[in-house]
Design a protein around this motif. Structure first.
Motif, PDB file in Angstrom:
ATOM      1  N   GLY A 178      10.831   2.485   0.272  1.00  0.00           N
ATOM      2  CA  GLY A 178       9.630   2.431   1.095  1.00  0.00           C
ATOM      3  C   GLY A 178      10.114   2.699   2.630  1.00  0.00           C
ATOM      4  O   GLY A 178       9.399   2.883   3.200  1.00  0.00           O
ATOM      5  N   HIS A 179      11.402   2.237   2.798  1.00  0.00           N
ATOM      6  CA  HIS A 179      11.533   2.147   4.087  1.00  0.00           C
ATOM      7  C   HIS A 179      11.883   3.498   4.697  1.00  0.00           C
ATOM      8  O   HIS A 179      11.288   3.801   5.723  1.00  0.00           O
ATOM      9  CB  HIS A 179      12.974   1.570   4.344  1.00  0.00           C
ATOM     10  N   SER A 180      12.236   4.474   4.028  1.00  0.00           N
ATOM     11  CA  SER A 180      12.179   6.024   4.687  1.00  0.00           C
ATOM     12  C   SER A 180      10.978   6.447   4.722  1.00  0.00           C
ATOM     13  O   SER A 180      10.564   7.318   5.623  1.00  0.00           O
ATOM     14  CB  SER A 180      13.163   7.082   3.580  1.00  0.00           C
ATOM     15  N   LEU A 181       9.835   6.135   3.612  1.00  0.00           N
ATOM     16  CA  LEU A 181       8.507   6.698   4.055  1.00  0.00           C
ATOM     17  C   LEU A 181       7.702   5.964   5.116  1.00  0.00           C
ATOM     18  O   LEU A 181       7.264   6.725   6.173  1.00  0.00           O
ATOM     19  CB  LEU A 181       7.617   6.184   2.831  1.00  0.00           C
ATOM     20  N   ALA A 182       8.334   4.868   5.667  1.00  0.00           N
ATOM     21  CA  ALA A 182       7.757   4.080   6.610  1.00  0.00           C
ATOM     22  C   ALA A 182       8.241   4.678   7.942  1.00  0.00           C
ATOM     23  O   ALA A 182       7.387   5.000   8.971  1.00  0.00           O
ATOM     24  CB  ALA A 182       8.190   2.367   6.690  1.00  0.00           C
ATOM     25  N   VAL A 183       9.455   4.955   7.980  1.00  0.00           N
ATOM     26  CA  VAL A 183       9.899   5.713   9.315  1.00  0.00           C
ATOM     27  C   VAL A 183       9.294   6.990   9.422  1.00  0.00           C
ATOM     28  O   VAL A 183       8.783   7.403  10.468  1.00  0.00           O
ATOM     29  CB  VAL A 183      11.478   5.933   8.821  1.00  0.00           C
ATOM     30  N   VAL A 192       3.651  -0.292   3.791  1.00  0.00           N
ATOM     31  CA  VAL A 192       4.371   0.350   2.800  1.00  0.00           C
ATOM     32  C   VAL A 192       5.139  -0.947   2.149  1.00  0.00           C
ATOM     33  O   VAL A 192       5.601  -1.819   2.975  1.00  0.00           O
ATOM     34  CB  VAL A 192       5.270   1.417   3.481  1.00  0.00           C
ATOM     35  N   VAL A 193       5.074  -0.952   0.891  1.00  0.00           N
ATOM     36  CA  VAL A 193       6.018  -2.090   0.160  1.00  0.00           C
ATOM     37  C   VAL A 193       7.069  -1.401   0.021  1.00  0.00           C
ATOM     38  O   VAL A 193       7.325  -0.302  -0.558  1.00  0.00           O
ATOM     39  CB  VAL A 193       5.057  -2.523  -1.035  1.00  0.00           C
ATOM     40  N   GLU A 194       8.339  -1.966   0.168  1.00  0.00           N
ATOM     41  CA  GLU A 194       9.650  -1.415   0.313  1.00  0.00           C
ATOM     42  C   GLU A 194      10.171  -1.147  -0.748  1.00  0.00           C
ATOM     43  O   GLU A 194      11.086  -0.383  -0.955  1.00  0.00           O
ATOM     44  CB  GLU A 194      10.498  -2.524   1.116  1.00  0.00           C
ATOM     45  N   ALA A 195       9.817  -1.676  -2.088  1.00  0.00           N
ATOM     46  CA  ALA A 195      10.252  -1.381  -3.400  1.00  0.00           C
ATOM     47  C   ALA A 195      11.607  -1.464  -3.727  1.00  0.00           C
ATOM     48  O   ALA A 195      12.591  -0.825  -3.702  1.00  0.00           O
ATOM     49  CB  ALA A 195       9.703  -0.010  -3.833  1.00  0.00           C
ATOM     50  N   VAL A 212       5.737  -2.615   7.091  1.00  0.00           N
ATOM     51  CA  VAL A 212       6.691  -2.674   6.138  1.00  0.00           C
ATOM     52  C   VAL A 212       6.611  -4.139   5.418  1.00  0.00           C
ATOM     53  O   VAL A 212       6.791  -4.958   6.189  1.00  0.00           O
ATOM     54  CB  VAL A 212       8.125  -2.199   6.095  1.00  0.00           C
ATOM     55  N   ILE A 213       6.355  -4.222   4.200  1.00  0.00           N
ATOM     56  CA  ILE A 213       6.390  -5.776   3.572  1.00  0.00           C
ATOM     57  C   ILE A 213       7.454  -5.695   2.262  1.00  0.00           C
ATOM     58  O   ILE A 213       7.683  -4.716   1.858  1.00  0.00           O
ATOM     59  CB  ILE A 213       4.951  -5.939   3.214  1.00  0.00           C
ATOM     60  N   ALA A 214       7.660  -6.870   2.023  1.00  0.00           N
ATOM     61  CA  ALA A 214       8.625  -7.102   1.000  1.00  0.00           C
ATOM     62  C   ALA A 214       7.680  -7.027  -0.420  1.00  0.00           C
ATOM     63  O   ALA A 214       6.487  -7.050  -0.360  1.00  0.00           O
ATOM     64  CB  ALA A 214       9.145  -8.328   0.905  1.00  0.00           C
ATOM     65  N   ASP A 215       8.179  -6.864  -1.563  1.00  0.00           N
ATOM     66  CA  ASP A 215       7.545  -6.674  -2.766  1.00  0.00           C
ATOM     67  C   ASP A 215       6.683  -7.941  -3.097  1.00  0.00           C
ATOM     68  O   ASP A 215       5.632  -8.253  -3.810  1.00  0.00           O
ATOM     69  CB  ASP A 215       8.545  -6.479  -3.991  1.00  0.00           C
ATOM     70  N   GLU A 245      -9.595   2.299   7.913  1.00  0.00           N
ATOM     71  CA  GLU A 245      -9.275   1.468   6.643  1.00  0.00           C
ATOM     72  C   GLU A 245      -7.580   1.138   6.707  1.00  0.00           C
ATOM     73  O   GLU A 245      -6.825   1.558   7.578  1.00  0.00           O
ATOM     74  CB  GLU A 245      -9.415   2.595   5.672  1.00  0.00           C
ATOM     75  N   THR A 246      -7.458   0.168   5.514  1.00  0.00           N
ATOM     76  CA  THR A 246      -5.982  -0.028   5.528  1.00  0.00           C
ATOM     77  C   THR A 246      -5.422   0.255   4.157  1.00  0.00           C
ATOM     78  O   THR A 246      -6.260  -0.209   2.968  1.00  0.00           O
ATOM     79  CB  THR A 246      -5.830  -1.747   5.659  1.00  0.00           C
ATOM     80  N   ILE A 247      -4.603   1.158   4.228  1.00  0.00           N
ATOM     81  CA  ILE A 247      -4.028   1.742   2.857  1.00  0.00           C
ATOM     82  C   ILE A 247      -2.862   1.035   2.487  1.00  0.00           C
ATOM     83  O   ILE A 247      -2.077   0.729   3.305  1.00  0.00           O
ATOM     84  CB  ILE A 247      -3.999   3.300   3.148  1.00  0.00           C
ATOM     85  N   LEU A 248      -2.648   0.675   1.199  1.00  0.00           N
ATOM     86  CA  LEU A 248      -1.219   0.147   0.777  1.00  0.00           C
ATOM     87  C   LEU A 248      -0.485   1.067  -0.123  1.00  0.00           C
ATOM     88  O   LEU A 248      -1.223   1.807  -1.042  1.00  0.00           O
ATOM     89  CB  LEU A 248      -1.621  -1.278   0.105  1.00  0.00           C
ATOM     90  N   THR A 249       0.712   1.344   0.013  1.00  0.00           N
ATOM     91  CA  THR A 249       1.384   2.216  -0.697  1.00  0.00           C
ATOM     92  C   THR A 249       2.872   1.792  -1.143  1.00  0.00           C
ATOM     93  O   THR A 249       3.188   0.616  -0.611  1.00  0.00           O
ATOM     94  CB  THR A 249       1.487   3.821  -0.109  1.00  0.00           C
ATOM     95  N   PHE A 250       3.323   2.319  -2.391  1.00  0.00           N
ATOM     96  CA  PHE A 250       4.456   1.535  -2.652  1.00  0.00           C
ATOM     97  C   PHE A 250       5.608   2.531  -2.964  1.00  0.00           C
ATOM     98  O   PHE A 250       5.365   3.680  -3.588  1.00  0.00           O
ATOM     99  CB  PHE A 250       3.971   0.919  -4.443  1.00  0.00           C
ATOM    100  N   GLY A 251       6.670   2.235  -2.493  1.00  0.00           N
ATOM    101  CA  GLY A 251       8.014   2.881  -2.458  1.00  0.00           C
ATOM    102  C   GLY A 251       7.624   4.196  -1.768  1.00  0.00           C
ATOM    103  O   GLY A 251       6.864   4.298  -0.839  1.00  0.00           O
TER     104      GLY A 251
END
Lengths: 346, 640
Positions: free
Chosen positions: A193-198, A184-187, A209-212, A156-162
């Protein structure tokens, strides 16, 4: 009254710790609030349930005045108020006779309990309950994470924010059993979001990671949206980091389910009025959006950088708490389980 | 146990020193009754914000130097402690009364004598508010100190943009730092009337990289080593922090102390209220949340959202619908009448404003009454308890309620209103000084003000342009080079000198004036051709011209070496032909033919050049026969 000698210094210490950012996450705040209450109950100056409730109420008032946006600490205190009522009822019942059926049906006298009566067993019962509650707080995130494999399926593809601690644990727990992609949306403007993605990438989860602004474009290929929130309001709406509303609307457009992970202490018995948008929000430093060095532009401009979005309940599909999943329309019921209706407004 | 802990804490406690009063007359007449630190700032008092900042920044012990109205400050601090306001938990506050001090420097000398400071400390000038976290900066300062034992002070600057309201002209400074953030040069540009700044050459020689900033705002927060206080004691002439920085930079070798700086960027904010202009800018920035998390609590002060009252703040005050507020802050318990217009102004507590009053760009002190139909405008400051009678016009003046030495009887405006004459008292009113006073009041928003500001900017840049024109090297040097080449050539021709020597001469002048190769080619050819004008007219003209050219053949050969040089040569021919000198009809064709025959030019370049010429211009017409002849010759060649 004895509470006049009460100096509120414990709660001021808590406020100052939150302000000084020694307590950052809501989880830390929850634990130190619990500690404060244990202290208050075991060493506080009270003899009856009424005194104790008054002491706690004053703390709630103090907190909500100096930190109007901080819901965690007040919610926990509010929950303990309900616990005190219950424990008192149990204790007084043991002492006196059991309520007859007649009493329960008519409810004439039994509703008005005399909380000023002093009960010796109350303190021990409360401390017992609090230590139980403490373990509940500590395991809450794990319990939520344990449900991950029920909600996330393979590929599945999951999207999360911040960035949310609970979401991070949830995804990591799911990754033990399944393989899936996370977007991960960078918020902006805090880019949490960057730290979560890392962190996700480090535990070998396929992360993008994508832009808002790219949320809508990416939503068509997303299977589920999983987010955390700051608070859950009484109608099932969210007060979440700004940008969440956009995600909710995009998900609605593509009929993607939105799941909100929340601890019980984030459920807050307040409603959002149409004119309350300002009071429910924090305007943060505009320097994150437009640098202070931009010069003459700033002389005339009023720049608003709201921290939160209000997300209406119809955009949320499911709340996942440590007890399991609930729909937004059920939030009112959860609230009445956690808090006593008399304590909704203090 | 707790006692032990306290002792340990005390030894390493982070200390801060706040000098609470400015020692000038910036805020008269209001400071007569209200000390600066008790000024209202948006929804609280200035000192509340300063102390909260220190506490959030990580400071554990603060010394406040008070000189003005000490009792009131003490009362306020005790009240805060009684109410257990946030900062009281993590920070101890001591008030030091120093009525004998008359300057910032005196306060620090007094502090040195008392011996209260144990190690590095934070030093705040009057009126500081900020949201920065001090501990990382303090750590950085300590690290600097370990590398450079002489490091005495880290000055904090905030990056700001030119034209920003908070960049007060009085505070404008030029700062040069090296790569270690050591301040090499610090000059307040405002005080000097010169428009030029001289940097010492050693600054650039001794440092591999130097950054020069002009867009910095002084936050008036400094991190000081313990050596700062003795330095103040040793140098009695240090009155302010700026004196200190200047003195240290000037006598770096003698004192062996250095100054470092730290530039704040991003969400970090720092600033100080030291005149009305900064009071205004900081109030507005606080309202715009630049000091987040130090923000006014919205529950107490209510921001009015309707368009007529844009960005105004009102506390406990009813504003009738007929009244208009613009960018103003109204204190508590004030009353505002019907049809009142308040713009860019600050109204303190308990002020009574009656109907039809106009207030703009002014500050109204506490407990004032402004009666019906009056106007208070253009940087007026009203002290405590002033009563302005009906239909009066107060413009650009300071007004106080009581009669004292500074006030003469003829300045009486009303029963409780006396005009103060600060500027006029001084015998030599320089224009600059009057302007400074004016500028130190409120920042003008309206169009007229903006325009005048832009105008002054424009004139400045113009004068700069002029300067650059006079000093700009390229055109001047080329001209000088050209005239020198002509001199050498004429002399060489007249005295029959060796052409090789002439080439040497030309080359040396070329290096002296830093001329490019292209320009050399162009100018040398031009010079030779121009010499033809001096030849005698008549039938002999062309033969003597040919003689002249043949004399210079070595020079031509030396300079016309490749195609691009040929093009330069052709351009020179064009230039001379179109110049003011009258050239003969056949001049162009003669020159071209000569150069072609002697192999200085080849046909492709000539044709290329011919194509660039504008058709029907004189040069074009004159060169045309030759070009046609060349083309024919070429065709013939290819035919064969």
């Amino acid at each position: 009254m004895k509470s006049e000698t009460d100096d509120l210094s414990d709660v001021i210490k808590l406020i100052s710790d939150i302000k000084h950012k020694t307590l950052l996450s809501s989880h830390d705040i929850a634990l130190s609030t619990e500690k404060l209450l244990v202290n208050l109950i075991s060493h506080g100056n009270w003899s009856s349930a009424l005194d104790l409730m008054e002491l706690i109420r004053r703390r709630i008032k103090c907190l909500s005045q100096s930190l109007p946006m901080e819901a965690t600490a007040t919610n926990i205190m509010r929950h303990i108020l309900k616990v005190i009522r219950e424990e008192f009822e149990v204790a007084s019942k043991k002492k006196g006779e059991a309520h007859s059926l007649h009493h329960i049906v008519t409810g004439a006298l039994s509703n008005i309990l005399d909380y000023s009566e002093s009960l010796t067993s109350l303190k021990a019962a409360l401390l017992d309950h609090l230590s139980e509650y403490k373990t509940e707080l500590e395991t809450s995130a794990e319990n939520i994470a344990a449900q991950a494999s029920e909600h996330i399926h393979s590929n599945e593809t999951i999207l999360t924010f911040g960035s949310s601690r609970t979401v991070k644990m949830f995804l990591k727990s799911a990754s033990k059993k399944r393989t899936f992609n996370v977007i991960v949306v960078e918020a902006a403007p805090l880019y949490l979001g960057h730290s979560l993605a890392v962190s996700l990438a480090k535990s070998n989860i396929q992360t993008t990671v994508i832009a808002d602004s790219a949320v809508f474009a990416m939503m068509s290929r997303v299977n589920k949206v999983i987010i955390g929130t700051h608070t859950v309001l009484a109608n099932g709406g969210l007060r979440a980091i700004s940008g969440t509303h956009t995600v909710g609307l995009a998900a609605k457009h593509y009929s993607v389910p939105v799941m909100v992970l929340s601890h019980m202490y984030k459920f807050t018995p307040i409603y959002l009025g149409s004119n309350d948008h300002d009071t429910l929000n924090i305007l943060a430093n505009p320097a994150t959006v437009i640098p202070y060095s931009s010069g003459a532009v700033l002389n005339k401009a009023d720049i608003a950088t709201p921290m939160f979005d209000y997300v209406p309940p119809e955009l949320v599909t499911l709340f996942i708490t440590h007890q399991g999943g609930n729909s937004p329309s059920y939030v009112y019921r959860l609230l009445s389980e956690v808090y006593h209706p008399d304590d909704y407004e203090i | 146990m707790s006692k032990k802990k306290e002792v340990v804490m005390k030894e390493n406690a982070v200390q801060a020193v706040l000098v609470a009063d400015t020692f000038g007359e910036e805020f008269t007449p209001i400071t007569k009754d209200v000390p600066l630190c008790l000024f209202p700032l948006v929804d609280k008092l200035l000192i509340d914000y300063t102390l909260e900042f220190l506490s959030l920044g990580g400071v554990e012990e603060t010394f406040i130097f008070c000189c003005n109205r000490v009792a009131e400050v003490k009362l306020h601090i005790n009240e805060c402690i009684r109410k257990t306001v946030g900062w009281t938990l993590t920070m101890k506050v001591h008030i030091i009364v120093s009525e004998s001090c008359h300057s910032f420097g005196d306060c620090l000398r007094d502090l040195d004598a008392k011996g209260l400071i144990r190690s590095d400390f934070i030093l705040l000038e009057p009126g500081v508010v900020s949201n920065i976290s001090l501990l990382p900066l303090l750590k950085k300062h300590r690290e600097t100190c370990q590398v450079d034992k002489g490091a005495a002070m880290t000055v904090l600057f905030q990056e700001s943009g030119l034209g920003h309201m908070s960049l007060c002209p009085e505070d404008e400074a030029l700062v040069a730092v090296n790569s270690n953030n050591r301040v090499l040069f610090h000059k307040k540009t405002y005080k000097s009337s010169q428009k030029k700044v001289d940097f010492p050459l050693e600054m650039f020689l001794e440092n591999s990289s130097v950054s020069i900033y002009h867009n910095l705002k002084d936050t008036h927060i400094t991190i000081c080593s313990s050596s700062v206080l003795p330095l103040f004691s040793d140098n009695f002439d240090f009155q302010t922090k700026d004196d200190f920085v200047r003195g240290l930079l000037m006598n770096e070798e003698i004192m062996g102390s250095t100054v470092y700086c730290n530039i704040l960027r991003g969400t970090d904010y720092g600033g100080a209220i030291f005149n009305w202009r900064t009071y205004q800018s900081i109030s507005l920035e606080m309202k715009n949340k630049f000091l987040y998390p130090l923000v006014p609590i919205s529950k107490i002060g209510k921001f009015l959202n309707s368009p007529v009252t844009t960005t105004s703040l009102v506390k406990n005050t009813e504003v009738p619908r007929s009244s208009v507020l613009l960018r103003s802050i109204i204190g508590e318990n004030s009353t505002i009448g019907e049809n009142v217009h308040i713009q860019d102004s600050f109204i303190f507590d308990n002020v009574k404003i009656e109907d039809d009053v106009r207030i703009s760009l002014s500050v109204i002190g506490p407990n004032c009454v402004i009666k019906k139909g009056s106007k208070v405008t253009a940087g007026s400051i009203l002290g405590e308890g002033v009563v302005i009678d009906e239909s009066l016009l107060i413009e650009n003046s300071l007004v106080q309620a009581t009669l004292d030495d500074n006030v003469q009887l003829e300045d009486k405006i009303g029963e409780h209103a006396f005009r103060l004459r600060l500027e006029e008292d001084e015998d030599d009113i320089e224009l600059d000084k009057a302007l400074a006073k004016r500028m130190s009041r409120l920042h003008v928003y309206d169009l007229v003000g903006e325009q005048s500001e832009y105008e002054s900017d424009a004139t400045f840049s113009e004068s700069e342009e002029e300067l650059s024109h006079i000093h700009s090297p390229p055109p001047d040097d080329t001209n000088l080079f050209f005239s020198e080449v002509i001199d050498s050539l004429t002399r060489g021709f007249d005295d029959n000198l060796q052409c090789d020597n002439l080439i040497l001469e030309i080359n040396s002048s070329r290096y002296a004036y830093n001329i490019t190769v292209k320009e050399v080619n162009f100018n040398v050819i031009k010079a030779i051709l121009i010499m033809s004008h001096n030849l005698p007219e008549g039938t002999q003209y062309f033969s003597s011209f040919a003689k002249l050219l043949s004399y210079f053949t070595p020079i031509l050969r030396n300079y016309i070496k490749n195609e691009s040089a040929m093009m330069d040569c052709l351009k020179a021919i064009e230039e001379v032909a179109t110049s003011d000198f009258q050239v003969k009809d056949k001049w162009v064709i003669f020159v071209l033919k000569y150069f072609y025959e002697k192999d200085h030019l080849n046909e492709t370049e000539i044709l290329k050049w011919f194509d660039t010429l504008e058709p029907k211009s004189t040069v074009h017409n004159q060169a045309k026969p030759f070009a046609e002849w060349l083309q024919e010759a070429e065709e013939e060649d290819s035919d064969e």
